[in-house]
Design a protein around this motif. Sequence first.
Motif, PDB file in Angstrom:
ATOM      1  N   PHE A  71       5.730  -2.510 -10.754  1.00 32.58           N
ATOM      2  CA  PHE A  71       6.955  -3.287 -10.644  1.00 32.58           C
ATOM      3  C   PHE A  71       8.106  -2.526 -11.296  1.00 32.58           C
ATOM      4  N   ASP A  72       9.199  -2.393 -10.570  1.00 36.42           N
ATOM      5  CA  ASP A  72      10.385  -1.728 -11.089  1.00 36.42           C
ATOM      6  C   ASP A  72      11.380  -2.816 -11.486  1.00 36.42           C
ATOM      7  N   LEU A  73      11.389  -3.181 -12.752  1.00 35.86           N
ATOM      8  CA  LEU A  73      12.192  -4.312 -13.211  1.00 35.86           C
ATOM      9  C   LEU A  73      13.683  -4.070 -13.024  1.00 35.86           C
ATOM     10  N   GLU A  74      14.113  -2.831 -13.201  1.00 34.09           N
ATOM     11  CA  GLU A  74      15.533  -2.526 -13.015  1.00 34.09           C
ATOM     12  C   GLU A  74      15.938  -2.685 -11.556  1.00 34.09           C
ATOM     13  N   ALA A  75      15.077  -2.255 -10.635  1.00 35.93           N
ATOM     14  CA  ALA A  75      15.368  -2.418  -9.203  1.00 35.93           C
ATOM     15  C   ALA A  75      15.400  -3.891  -8.819  1.00 35.93           C
ATOM     16  N   ILE A  76      14.502  -4.678  -9.408  1.00 34.89           N
ATOM     17  CA  ILE A  76      14.488  -6.119  -9.137  1.00 34.89           C
ATOM     18  C   ILE A  76      15.768  -6.764  -9.647  1.00 34.89           C
ATOM     19  N   ARG A  77      16.211  -6.348 -10.843  1.00 39.59           N
ATOM     20  CA  ARG A  77      17.446  -6.912 -11.404  1.00 39.59           C
ATOM     21  C   ARG A  77      18.645  -6.587 -10.517  1.00 39.59           C
ATOM     22  N   LYS A  78      18.727  -5.345 -10.071  1.00 42.75           N
ATOM     23  CA  LYS A  78      19.840  -4.938  -9.216  1.00 42.75           C
ATOM     24  C   LYS A  78      19.805  -5.675  -7.876  1.00 42.75           C
ATOM     25  N   ALA A  79      18.605  -5.874  -7.325  1.00 44.33           N
ATOM     26  CA  ALA A  79      18.487  -6.593  -6.052  1.00 44.33           C
ATOM     27  C   ALA A  79      18.934  -8.040  -6.201  1.00 44.33           C
ATOM     28  N   MET A  80      18.562  -8.672  -7.308  1.00 41.55           N
ATOM     29  CA  MET A  80      18.967 -10.061  -7.538  1.00 41.55           C
ATOM     30  C   MET A  80      20.475 -10.174  -7.697  1.00 41.55           C
ATOM     31  N   ALA A  81      21.071  -9.233  -8.427  1.00 43.06           N
ATOM     32  CA  ALA A  81      22.520  -9.241  -8.611  1.00 43.06           C
ATOM     33  C   ALA A  81      23.239  -9.033  -7.283  1.00 43.06           C
ATOM     34  N   GLY A 115       3.320 -14.515  -5.223  1.00 40.59           N
ATOM     35  CA  GLY A 115       2.405 -14.566  -6.354  1.00 40.59           C
ATOM     36  C   GLY A 115       1.146 -13.755  -6.099  1.00 40.59           C
ATOM     37  N   LEU A 116       0.591 -13.901  -4.888  1.00 40.61           N
ATOM     38  CA  LEU A 116      -0.585 -13.116  -4.524  1.00 40.61           C
ATOM     39  C   LEU A 116      -0.262 -11.631  -4.455  1.00 40.61           C
ATOM     40  N   GLU A 117       0.930 -11.326  -3.973  1.00 40.26           N
ATOM     41  CA  GLU A 117       1.369  -9.928  -3.916  1.00 40.26           C
ATOM     42  C   GLU A 117       1.377  -9.302  -5.310  1.00 40.26           C
ATOM     43  N   ALA A 118       1.870 -10.055  -6.287  1.00 37.44           N
ATOM     44  CA  ALA A 118       1.899  -9.548  -7.654  1.00 37.44           C
ATOM     45  C   ALA A 118       0.481  -9.302  -8.171  1.00 37.44           C
ATOM     46  N   TYR A 119      -0.439 -10.219  -7.866  1.00 41.90           N
ATOM     47  CA  TYR A 119      -1.827 -10.093  -8.309  1.00 41.90           C
ATOM     48  C   TYR A 119      -2.476  -8.845  -7.693  1.00 41.90           C
ATOM     49  N   PHE A 120      -2.311  -8.676  -6.373  1.00 39.80           N
ATOM     50  CA  PHE A 120      -2.893  -7.513  -5.708  1.00 39.80           C
ATOM     51  C   PHE A 120      -2.234  -6.213  -6.166  1.00 39.80           C
ATOM     52  N   THR A 121      -0.944  -6.279  -6.484  1.00 36.91           N
ATOM     53  CA  THR A 121      -0.255  -5.085  -6.975  1.00 36.91           C
ATOM     54  C   THR A 121      -0.877  -4.608  -8.281  1.00 36.91           C
ATOM     55  N   VAL A 122      -1.132  -5.530  -9.183  1.00 39.19           N
ATOM     56  CA  VAL A 122      -1.779  -5.171 -10.449  1.00 39.19           C
ATOM     57  C   VAL A 122      -3.155  -4.577 -10.189  1.00 39.19           C
ATOM     58  N   LEU A 123      -3.909  -5.183  -9.281  1.00 42.61           N
ATOM     59  CA  LEU A 123      -5.262  -4.707  -8.989  1.00 42.61           C
ATOM     60  C   LEU A 123      -5.248  -3.287  -8.434  1.00 42.61           C
ATOM     61  N   ILE A 124      -4.379  -3.006  -7.469  1.00 41.06           N
ATOM     62  CA  ILE A 124      -4.410  -1.662  -6.883  1.00 41.06           C
ATOM     63  C   ILE A 124      -3.866  -0.616  -7.848  1.00 41.06           C
ATOM     64  N   GLU A 125      -2.923  -0.993  -8.700  1.00 38.04           N
ATOM     65  CA  GLU A 125      -2.437  -0.054  -9.703  1.00 38.04           C
ATOM     66  C   GLU A 125      -3.571   0.334 -10.660  1.00 38.04           C
ATOM     67  N   VAL A 126      -4.381  -0.650 -11.046  1.00 36.20           N
ATOM     68  CA  VAL A 126      -5.464  -0.399 -11.998  1.00 36.20           C
ATOM     69  C   VAL A 126      -6.639   0.303 -11.337  1.00 36.20           C
ATOM     70  N   MET A 127      -7.011  -0.149 -10.128  1.00 34.62           N
ATOM     71  CA  MET A 127      -8.254   0.295  -9.502  1.00 34.62           C
ATOM     72  C   MET A 127      -8.076   1.482  -8.554  1.00 34.62           C
ATOM     73  N   TRP A 128      -6.893   1.669  -8.000  1.00 32.22           N
ATOM     74  CA  TRP A 128      -6.681   2.760  -7.049  1.00 32.22           C
ATOM     75  C   TRP A 128      -5.984   3.970  -7.669  1.00 32.22           C
ATOM     76  N   GLY A 129      -4.923   3.702  -8.398  1.00 26.03           N
ATOM     77  CA  GLY A 129      -4.085   4.791  -8.874  1.00 26.03           C
ATOM     78  C   GLY A 129      -3.027   5.164  -7.851  1.00 26.03           C
ATOM     79  N   LYS A 130      -2.062   5.950  -8.277  1.00 30.81           N
ATOM     80  CA  LYS A 130      -0.887   6.226  -7.458  1.00 30.81           C
ATOM     81  C   LYS A 130      -1.206   7.003  -6.186  1.00 30.81           C
ATOM     82  N   ARG A 131      -2.064   7.973  -6.273  1.00 25.36           N
ATOM     83  CA  ARG A 131      -2.357   8.812  -5.102  1.00 25.36           C
ATOM     84  C   ARG A 131      -2.989   7.992  -3.977  1.00 25.36           C
ATOM     85  N   ARG A 132      -3.930   7.128  -4.318  1.00 23.26           N
ATOM     86  CA  ARG A 132      -4.570   6.295  -3.292  1.00 23.26           C
ATOM     87  C   ARG A 132      -3.584   5.264  -2.754  1.00 23.26           C
ATOM     88  N   ILE A 133      -2.737   4.717  -3.611  1.00 28.00           N
ATOM     89  CA  ILE A 133      -1.731   3.758  -3.149  1.00 28.00           C
ATOM     90  C   ILE A 133      -0.831   4.421  -2.109  1.00 28.00           C
TER      91      ILE A 133
END
Length: 217
Positions: A71-81, A115-133
């Motif tokens: 999650f890129d919190l700064e990008a989310i903040r800019k998108a909301m603004a 909400g499900l997207e956030a859950y799966f995002t955490v899972l793939i970050e932990v279990m896959w890593g950046k290259r597989r993502i």
Amino acid sequence: MLGLLIGFVGPVFSVAVYRFVPPPITFLMVQRLFEGQGLRREWRSIDTMSPNLVRSVIAAEDANFCSHHGFDLEAIRKAMAHNEQSSRVRGGSTISQQTAKNVFLWPDRSYVRKGLEAYFTVLIEVMWGKRRIMEVYLNSIEFGPGIYGAEAAAKANFGRSADDLTSQQAARLAAVLPSPLRYKADRPGPYVRRRAGRIQAAAGTVRRDGLAACVLG
């Protein structure tokens, strides 16, 4: 309790399987099939894709891909603004979030799906890593009507494989991602040409600053 167990274990199991097995057809692909758009997709290893495409999608979609944890919190903040002041909605989703949505979920803007997207995002970050993502992302993303993944997109637009894409061609493919059913990489209009030019320049910065090191080494 059984429902909670299935709801927790099911996603973990599917993410674990797709760490090694190419994900099959997605909800979006099924939807597009019913809309009569067909399905063209050829899985290709990240090792045999042009680095130009990796740098281009990072430049276009998620410059902080290698440094954030899903999650890129700064990008989310800019998108909301931006969305508070404009009728044109801008997303703040990372490549990790887009991959989670594309592979495991349905195309929708509901809070449940987010909400499900956030859950799966955490899972793939932990279990896959950046290259597989990145590998799954580039093999699943929609590039045009009935066209999914880098290999099918490269062949459909430029008559070549994904490992032979030039920096300009890679930038054009990345340029259509915000609206792949509207824009064309092979016959770009003024918007795609301008955007592709900016992406190609930004991809040079990605290369110079090592912003794709988590994928390309």
